[in-house]
Design a protein around this motif. Structure first.
Motif, PDB file in Angstrom:
ATOM      1  N   ALA A  35     -16.133 -64.152  -6.550  1.00  0.00           N
ATOM      2  CA  ALA A  35     -16.514 -65.299  -5.735  1.00  0.00           C
ATOM      3  C   ALA A  35     -17.958 -65.727  -5.979  1.00  0.00           C
ATOM      4  O   ALA A  35     -18.409 -66.726  -5.419  1.00  0.00           O
ATOM      5  CB  ALA A  35     -16.316 -64.983  -4.254  1.00  0.00           C
ATOM      6  N   LYS A  36     -18.666 -64.945  -6.795  1.00  0.00           N
ATOM      7  CA  LYS A  36     -20.070 -65.220  -7.129  1.00  0.00           C
ATOM      8  C   LYS A  36     -20.935 -65.344  -5.875  1.00  0.00           C
ATOM      9  O   LYS A  36     -21.796 -66.219  -5.759  1.00  0.00           O
ATOM     10  CB  LYS A  36     -20.176 -66.479  -7.982  1.00  0.00           C
ATOM     11  CG  LYS A  36     -19.465 -66.355  -9.330  1.00  0.00           C
ATOM     12  CD  LYS A  36     -19.616 -67.608 -10.174  1.00  0.00           C
ATOM     13  CE  LYS A  36     -18.897 -67.448 -11.514  1.00  0.00           C
ATOM     14  NZ  LYS A  36     -18.993 -68.646 -12.368  1.00  0.00           N
ATOM     15  N   LEU A  37     -20.698 -64.446  -4.939  1.00  0.00           N
ATOM     16  CA  LEU A  37     -21.518 -64.419  -3.734  1.00  0.00           C
ATOM     17  C   LEU A  37     -22.929 -63.962  -4.096  1.00  0.00           C
ATOM     18  O   LEU A  37     -23.096 -63.034  -4.901  1.00  0.00           O
ATOM     19  CB  LEU A  37     -20.915 -63.469  -2.696  1.00  0.00           C
ATOM     20  CG  LEU A  37     -19.514 -63.812  -2.172  1.00  0.00           C
ATOM     21  CD1 LEU A  37     -19.090 -62.794  -1.129  1.00  0.00           C
ATOM     22  CD2 LEU A  37     -19.465 -65.217  -1.604  1.00  0.00           C
ATOM     23  N   PRO A  38     -23.954 -64.561  -3.513  1.00  0.00           N
ATOM     24  CA  PRO A  38     -25.331 -64.149  -3.822  1.00  0.00           C
ATOM     25  C   PRO A  38     -25.596 -62.668  -3.594  1.00  0.00           C
ATOM     26  O   PRO A  38     -26.432 -62.077  -4.276  1.00  0.00           O
ATOM     27  CB  PRO A  38     -26.166 -65.026  -2.888  1.00  0.00           C
ATOM     28  CG  PRO A  38     -25.336 -66.258  -2.700  1.00  0.00           C
ATOM     29  CD  PRO A  38     -23.916 -65.767  -2.654  1.00  0.00           C
ATOM     30  N   ILE A  39     -24.877 -62.050  -2.648  1.00  0.00           N
ATOM     31  CA  ILE A  39     -25.123 -60.628  -2.377  1.00  0.00           C
ATOM     32  C   ILE A  39     -24.661 -59.736  -3.519  1.00  0.00           C
ATOM     33  O   ILE A  39     -24.967 -58.539  -3.531  1.00  0.00           O
ATOM     34  CB  ILE A  39     -24.460 -60.164  -1.059  1.00  0.00           C
ATOM     35  CG1 ILE A  39     -22.950 -60.402  -1.101  1.00  0.00           C
ATOM     36  CG2 ILE A  39     -25.102 -60.836   0.127  1.00  0.00           C
ATOM     37  CD1 ILE A  39     -22.222 -59.783   0.086  1.00  0.00           C
ATOM     38  N   ALA A  40     -23.941 -60.297  -4.486  1.00  0.00           N
ATOM     39  CA  ALA A  40     -23.512 -59.494  -5.638  1.00  0.00           C
ATOM     40  C   ALA A  40     -24.706 -58.904  -6.378  1.00  0.00           C
ATOM     41  O   ALA A  40     -24.596 -57.832  -6.988  1.00  0.00           O
ATOM     42  CB  ALA A  40     -22.660 -60.335  -6.584  1.00  0.00           C
ATOM     43  N   GLN A  41     -25.846 -59.573  -6.312  1.00  0.00           N
ATOM     44  CA  GLN A  41     -27.034 -59.067  -7.006  1.00  0.00           C
ATOM     45  C   GLN A  41     -27.565 -57.779  -6.377  1.00  0.00           C
ATOM     46  O   GLN A  41     -28.368 -57.076  -6.997  1.00  0.00           O
ATOM     47  CB  GLN A  41     -28.139 -60.137  -6.981  1.00  0.00           C
ATOM     48  CG  GLN A  41     -28.657 -60.472  -5.594  1.00  0.00           C
ATOM     49  CD  GLN A  41     -29.663 -61.596  -5.583  1.00  0.00           C
ATOM     50  OE1 GLN A  41     -30.651 -61.544  -6.295  1.00  0.00           O
ATOM     51  NE2 GLN A  41     -29.397 -62.619  -4.779  1.00  0.00           N
ATOM     52  N   TYR A  42     -27.125 -57.477  -5.167  1.00  0.00           N
ATOM     53  CA  TYR A  42     -27.601 -56.279  -4.477  1.00  0.00           C
ATOM     54  C   TYR A  42     -26.619 -55.114  -4.568  1.00  0.00           C
ATOM     55  O   TYR A  42     -26.834 -54.073  -3.948  1.00  0.00           O
ATOM     56  CB  TYR A  42     -27.900 -56.591  -3.016  1.00  0.00           C
ATOM     57  CG  TYR A  42     -28.922 -57.697  -2.857  1.00  0.00           C
ATOM     58  CD1 TYR A  42     -30.126 -57.651  -3.557  1.00  0.00           C
ATOM     59  CD2 TYR A  42     -28.671 -58.801  -2.037  1.00  0.00           C
ATOM     60  CE1 TYR A  42     -31.058 -58.676  -3.436  1.00  0.00           C
ATOM     61  CE2 TYR A  42     -29.605 -59.819  -1.906  1.00  0.00           C
ATOM     62  CZ  TYR A  42     -30.791 -59.748  -2.611  1.00  0.00           C
ATOM     63  OH  TYR A  42     -31.722 -60.759  -2.497  1.00  0.00           O
TER      64      TYR A  42
END
Length: 451
Positions: free
Chosen positions: A409-416
């Motif tokens: 879903a390419k959620l921004p929290i994926a970076q964490y």
């Protein structure tokens, strides 16, 4: 069981600060809370509170081991006060600290100057925070994780309508409770600091999401914290067994989440299993269910939060050809419709779970659910056969599906998410033979609400 406490934490923190050391607790408000503990019977590091086996929790002290703990202290001697001693036990043990509601960074130092250690750390109701940290003699590991702590109050004017069993949960209070376990847990030091910057990922759902408080039950919501880096994300699991979207609203659980939500936070929403049991006029997947989901979404957005819809996983129900039978009716499709209509990210756990279960097959999938012969747990006179609720292995695999969904879903929290998470394909689940997680000491053989 955890002792229930009132709201005297402010006075307690002041007592700790005065009695111990002003450097230990930097103020009594939640914005400045910071406390450090030195475990063991040896020298105490400056600026740390001493913790020995007789440091049992009391309201006056405001921290300590829970009474059930059987803890030993070991001192190796040496100049390093923090690493020359530790507390350990042959069984999992609980340490609890009074803290105000909020997110906290917890830094723990593990190891032994003369022997090996192997430690797993859980928080509150069996939330998995640190998996199997192993150290060799003379080596130490310091790791940090972020924990959400909550109580039932809503802006000091009302409160969540809890079920009787929730009153004994190791959350819904102003306490941070940690469980140290595995074969050789050795705890040298602990530092707790209020984190005002982390984004909170709130979870709303039912028994397939909740922090199940007793073995052998488990859900993905209590496994997902272990997949995130510390400091940036805190998982606040407000799911509860037996809940539907509508009951979650009526019991003020959503109101509680919204009272805490700030811009940049998230709300993951997973309902269906109990919603489909509701009957009456205008009750159904494309009517009341969609309406409730849209209410969750609109209220979240009003507060600057980001809603994420999660379709419910299947029940373990195979046909004669080894394929999953859909027992959730049109509820997953109704959620997919809402995602499109409201332009909300969707994690299609329903689709992934079908792939996952069929990859296991009817026999291997038993290990992912609560299927245990009689006598497997204390007080269990009959076999457990549950095709809805997961074992720890099954819950962990479902959590991996959630991670896949976050990335897709390419959620921004994926970076964490942690960098070392192995790639996961629901069509190729991890072998159950490779799975191990030490059991928590609290056991219940009564099936959770919901099916």
């Amino acid at each position: 069981m955890k002792i229930q406490r009132d709201s005297l934490w402010v006075g307690l923190f002041l007592c700790i600060s005065v009695a111990a050391n002003a450097q230990n607790v930097a103020g009594s408000g939640k914005d400045s809370y910071h406390v450090r503990f030195d475990f063991g019977s040896g020298k105490v590091e400056k600026g740390f509170l001493p913790v020995t086996p007789v440091t049992l929790y009391s309201k006056v002290l405001g921290y300590g081991f829970l009474p059930e703990a059987s803890v030993q202290a070991v001192s190796r001697g040496g100049k390093d006060a923090l690493k020359s001693d530790f507390c350990t036990s042959d069984n999992p043990f609980f340490f609890t600290v009074d803290v105000p509601e909020g997110n906290y960074d917890v830094q723990v130092t593990l190891g032994d100057s003369e022997g090996e250690s192997l430690t797993t750390v859980k928080a509150e109701c069996r939330r998995l925070m640190i998996e199997k940290v192993q150290t060799q003699a003379g080596h130490f590991v310091t790791q940090t994780f972020t924990v959400n702590v909550r109580n039932r109050r809503i802006a000091d004017t009302s409160e969540v309508k809890l079920k009787p069993r929730e009153l004994s949960y190791l959350h819904w209070d102003n306490q941070l409770t940690l469980e140290f376990g595995n074969t050789l847990p050795k705890v040298c030091a602990l530092e707790i600091t209020h984190n005002k910057e982390a984004a909170t990922v709130f979870l709303a759902g039912n028994s397939t999401v909740v922090d199940q408080d007793r073995e052998p039950w488990a859900a993905w919501g209590q496994m997902i914290p272990a997949f995130f880096k510390s400091g940036r994300i805190a998982i606040a699991n407000h799911a509860e067994s037996g809940e539907s979207a509508s009951s979650f609203i009526k019991e003020r659980r959503l109101e509680k989440i919204l009272s805490l939500m700030k811009a940049g936070d998230y709300l993951f929403i997973e309902f269906a299993h109990n919603d489909q049991k509701q009957t009456g006029p205008n009750i159904g997947p494309f009517t009341s269910y969609k309406k409730d989901l849209k209410y969750f979404i609109s209220e979240t957005r009003k507060r600057g939060g980001s809603p994420v819809l999660v379709t419910s996983m299947h029940r373990r129900n195979f046909d004669s050809t080894g394929h999953i039978v859909n027992t959730l009716g049109n509820y997953p499709e109704a959620m997919r419709q809402v995602a499109r209509e409201e332009n909300v990210p969707l994690i299609d756990l329903n689709a992934m779970s079908k792939t996952l279960y069929e990859a296991w097959g009817p026999e291997k999938s038993l290990k992912a659910f609560v299927h245990y012969p009689a006598g497997s747990f204390p007080g269990q006179e009959k076999e457990l056969k549950d095709n809805t609720h997961f074992s720890t292995y099954g819950a962990y695999e479902i959590a991996k599906c959630i991670v896949v969904g976050i990335k897709a879903a390419k959620l921004p929290i994926a970076q964490y998410l942690k960098e070392n998470i192995p790639a996961f394909d629901p069509a190729k689940p991890d072998a159950v033979e490779t799975w191990s997680l030490p059991l928590s000491p609290l056991v219940q053989v009564i099936k959770p609400d919901g099916n």
